[in-house]
Write a protein that holds these residues in place. Structure first.
Motif, short mmCIF file in Angstrom:
data_model
loop_
_atom_site.label_atom_id
_atom_site.label_comp_id
_atom_site.label_asym_id
_atom_site.label_seq_id
_atom_site.Cartn_x
_atom_site.Cartn_y
_atom_site.Cartn_z
N ALA A 285 53.04 70.99 21.23
CA ALA A 285 52.53 70.12 20.17
C ALA A 285 51.81 70.93 19.10
O ALA A 285 50.80 71.56 19.40
CB ALA A 285 51.59 69.07 20.76
N TRP B 182 49.84 70.02 16.74
CA TRP B 182 48.47 69.57 16.47
C TRP B 182 47.48 70.14 17.49
O TRP B 182 46.29 70.24 17.20
CB TRP B 182 48.39 68.05 16.42
CG TRP B 182 48.91 67.36 17.64
CD1 TRP B 182 50.17 66.93 17.87
CD2 TRP B 182 48.16 67.01 18.81
NE1 TRP B 182 50.27 66.34 19.11
CE2 TRP B 182 49.05 66.37 19.71
CE3 TRP B 182 46.82 67.17 19.19
CZ2 TRP B 182 48.65 65.89 20.96
CZ3 TRP B 182 46.43 66.69 20.44
CH2 TRP B 182 47.34 66.05 21.30
N ASN C 153 42.37 66.99 22.09
CA ASN C 153 42.03 67.86 20.97
C ASN C 153 40.52 68.09 21.01
O ASN C 153 39.87 67.78 22.00
CB ASN C 153 42.52 67.27 19.64
CG ASN C 153 41.67 66.12 19.15
OD1 ASN C 153 40.89 65.53 19.91
ND2 ASN C 153 41.82 65.76 17.89
N THR D 260 49.78 60.54 21.88
CA THR D 260 50.78 61.11 20.98
C THR D 260 52.18 60.69 21.41
O THR D 260 52.36 59.88 22.33
CB THR D 260 50.63 62.65 20.91
OG1 THR D 260 51.42 63.15 19.84
CG2 THR D 260 50.99 63.30 22.22
N GLN E 270 57.94 67.28 18.64
CA GLN E 270 56.64 66.63 18.71
C GLN E 270 56.30 65.96 17.38
O GLN E 270 56.35 66.59 16.32
CB GLN E 270 55.57 67.65 19.08
CG GLN E 270 55.84 68.38 20.39
CD GLN E 270 55.94 67.44 21.57
OE1 GLN E 270 55.19 66.46 21.67
NE2 GLN E 270 56.87 67.72 22.48
N LEU E 271 55.96 64.66 17.45
CA LEU E 271 55.60 63.90 16.27
C LEU E 271 54.07 63.82 16.14
O LEU E 271 53.34 64.27 17.02
CB LEU E 271 56.20 62.49 16.35
CG LEU E 271 57.70 62.44 16.63
CD1 LEU E 271 58.18 60.99 16.70
CD2 LEU E 271 58.49 63.22 15.59
N GLU E 272 53.61 63.26 15.03
CA GLU E 272 52.17 63.14 14.83
C GLU E 272 51.57 62.15 15.83
O GLU E 272 52.19 61.14 16.16
CB GLU E 272 51.87 62.66 13.40
CG GLU E 272 52.00 63.75 12.35
CD GLU E 272 51.02 64.89 12.61
OE1 GLU E 272 49.81 64.62 12.73
OE2 GLU E 272 51.47 66.05 12.69
N PRO E 273 50.36 62.43 16.34
CA PRO E 273 49.73 61.51 17.28
C PRO E 273 49.59 60.09 16.72
O PRO E 273 49.49 59.88 15.50
CB PRO E 273 48.36 62.15 17.52
CG PRO E 273 48.59 63.60 17.29
CD PRO E 273 49.57 63.66 16.15
N TYR F 52 43.76 58.59 17.99
CA TYR F 52 42.77 59.59 18.38
C TYR F 52 41.59 58.86 19.05
O TYR F 52 41.81 57.98 19.86
CB TYR F 52 42.30 60.39 17.16
CG TYR F 52 43.36 61.31 16.58
CD1 TYR F 52 43.53 62.61 17.07
CD2 TYR F 52 44.18 60.90 15.52
CE1 TYR F 52 44.48 63.47 16.53
CE2 TYR F 52 45.14 61.75 14.98
CZ TYR F 52 45.28 63.04 15.48
OH TYR F 52 46.22 63.88 14.95
N ARG G 217 61.17 56.04 15.93
CA ARG G 217 59.81 56.24 16.43
C ARG G 217 59.07 54.91 16.43
O ARG G 217 59.60 53.89 15.98
CB ARG G 217 59.05 57.26 15.58
CG ARG G 217 58.68 56.77 14.17
CD ARG G 217 58.11 57.87 13.32
NE ARG G 217 59.15 58.82 12.94
CZ ARG G 217 58.90 60.03 12.46
NH1 ARG G 217 57.65 60.44 12.33
NH2 ARG G 217 59.89 60.83 12.12
N ARG H 52 55.15 53.19 15.23
CA ARG H 52 54.02 53.44 14.34
C ARG H 52 52.96 52.37 14.58
O ARG H 52 53.27 51.19 14.76
CB ARG H 52 54.48 53.39 12.89
CG ARG H 52 53.42 53.73 11.86
CD ARG H 52 53.96 53.61 10.44
NE ARG H 52 54.19 52.22 10.06
CZ ARG H 52 53.25 51.42 9.57
NH1 ARG H 52 52.02 51.86 9.41
NH2 ARG H 52 53.54 50.17 9.24
#
Length: 331
Positions: free
Chosen positions: A210, A212, A249, A256, A271-274, A277, A319, A321
Motif C-alpha cells: 500500500a 499510503w 497509519n 482501505t 492498492q486504492l486510496e483508503p 481513517y 470500486r 466509495r
C-alpha cells in the motif's frame, strides 16, 4: 446517565439497543432475506461479558436502528485445538448451500509454534476455524476440531469465505505480522462442504504494497512491521474483484481497499486510496433490504470503547466509495 453495556449480560437478551450501546469489535452483518432480519456478529469474551469461556455474540434487527440481544451462538468447545479462554476474533457468518457457516479466529497461546531466538517474536497457534448451523441464529458446531483450516504452522487470522467463478470455495485470510513482519493476504482452497482445506495456500499481496503506508515510513532502528487485517471480497457491478482490508497509519487503524487487475484471486492486486481513517477499520459491506450498500466498521480500535459505525456507500463499476456516515443508525 451511563450507557448500558449491552454485551456484558448474555443471560438476558433485551430489545431496544442502539449501536452506541453495544461494544463491538470486527463487526459482521448478515442480511437474511428469508426473515427480513439483519444479524450482527461480534466477539464475546469473559473479560468483557459474563461468559465463562470465549464465544460469539449475535444481535438482530429488522430496522438497523434498534437491536435485540445479545444471544450466544457459539462457544469454544472442550476437546478442540483452541483454548476456550484465549479469544474469538473476527466472527462472520455466510449462507452457503443451504447452511450457515461461521468463520472465527481461535487461539491457543500455550501451543508454541516457534520461540526466540529461532524467531524474532514468540509464535503460538492461531488461525480461523469453521463452524456450521442450520440457522443464522446458531448454535454453531465446529467442523474440524483438531486444527485451524490454514496450515497450523502459520499464525493466521480473519479468514473469510470466497467462491470463485468456477464455484470453488476458498478461505482468504491474513498471515500475521507477528510471524512474518510484513503481514500478507493468502488464500487456501476448501473442500466442497467447507470441512477443511483442499490444497496449498497461494499468496495474494502484502500489507507494505500500500503506497499510503510507505509514504509515512521513516528510517529507524526499530523493527518495521506491517499489519494485515480484516479481508473481505466483493464483485462490483462492473465485474471487478475488490478486497476490503485494514492496517495502520500514524493516526491509527485504517479501512482501505484493493482491486485485482485480473479479476481473480491471483491478481495482481492494486492498492486504492483508503475509505475511512479516524482509527476505524475491519469493515465489511452489506446490502439493506431496500438495496442500499452499507459499510460497517469498528471505531475506535480498542475495546471496550469500540463501537460499530455505518457508512452509506456508492458502488462504482470498479470500486466502492463512501457517500456519508449514517449517524441516524448509530444512536
Amino acid at each position: 446517565m451511563p450507557v448500558y453495556n449491552a454485551a456484558s449480560d448474555t443471560s438476558h437478551p433485551r430489545q431496544g439497543h442502539r449501536l452506541a450501546d453495544i461494544p463491538v469489535h470486527d463487526p459482521f452483518v448478515l442480511s437474511h432475506a428469508a426473515d427480513q432480519t439483519y444479524y450482527l456478529y461480534t466477539s464475546g469474551t469473559p473479560r468483557f461479558t459474563d461468559l465463562p469461556r470465549c464465544g460469539v455474540l449475535m444481535y438482530k434487527s429488522t430496522t438497523l436502528t434498534e437491536w435485540e440481544g445479545p444471544y450466544v451462538v457459539f462457544t469454544v468447545p472442550d476437546g478442540a485445538w483452541a483454548h476456550p479462554q484465549h479469544g474469538t476474533w473476527a466472527p462472520e457468518v455466510h449462507e452457503y448451500k443451504g447452511k450457515y457457516y461461521l468463520f472465527v479466529t481461535l487461539h491457543n497461546e500455550d501451543a508454541v509454534i516457534a520461540d526466540v531466538p529461532e524467531v524474532w517474536r514468540k509464535n503460538h497457534l492461531r488461525g480461523t476455524s469453521i463452524a456450521v448451523a442450520d440457522s443464522p441464529a446458531g448454535p454453531f458446531v465446529l467442523l474440524k476440531k483438531d486444527a485451524p483450516v490454514p496450515p497450523p504452522s502459520f499464525m493466521t487470522l480473519d479468514g473469510t469465505l470466497f467462491v470463485d467463478d468456477a464455484g470453488r470455495p476458498w478461505m482468504v485470510y491474513c498471515h500475521e505480522w507477528i510471524q512474518i513482519a510484513d503481514g500478507t493476504f493468502e488464500a487456501i482452497p476448501l473442500k466442497e462442504d467447507l470441512s477443511e482445506a483442499d490444497g496449498d495456500p497461494i499468496h495474494l499481496f502484502k500489507a507494505s504494497d500500500a503506497p499510503w503506508i510507505n509514504a509515512e515510513r521513516k528510517p529507524s532502528a526499530e523493527p518495521s512491521v506491517y499489519v494485515s487485517d480484516g479481508c473481505q471480497l466483493y464483485r462490483t457491478k462492473g465485474g471487478h474483484l475488490v478486497m476490503l482490508w485494514s492496517s495502520y497509519n500514524e493516526q491509527g487503524y485504517v479501512q482501505t481497499i484493493a482491486r485485482s487487475a485480473s479479476g481473480t484471486l491471483k491478481g495482481p492486486w492494486e492498492q486504492l486510496e483508503p475509505l475511512v481513517y479516524e482509527d476505524s477499520g475491519h469493515g465489511m459491506l452489506f446490502r439493506t433490504f431496500e438495496g442500499t450498500r452499507l459499510l460497517i466498521v469498528h471505531q475506535p480500535f480498542r475495546m471496550p470503547d469500540s463501537r460499530a459505525k455505518i457508512y452509506e456507500m456508492e458502488e462504482l463499476p470498479d470500486r466502492f466509495r463512501v457517500v456519508r456516515a449514517r449517524e441516524d443508525l448509530h444512536g
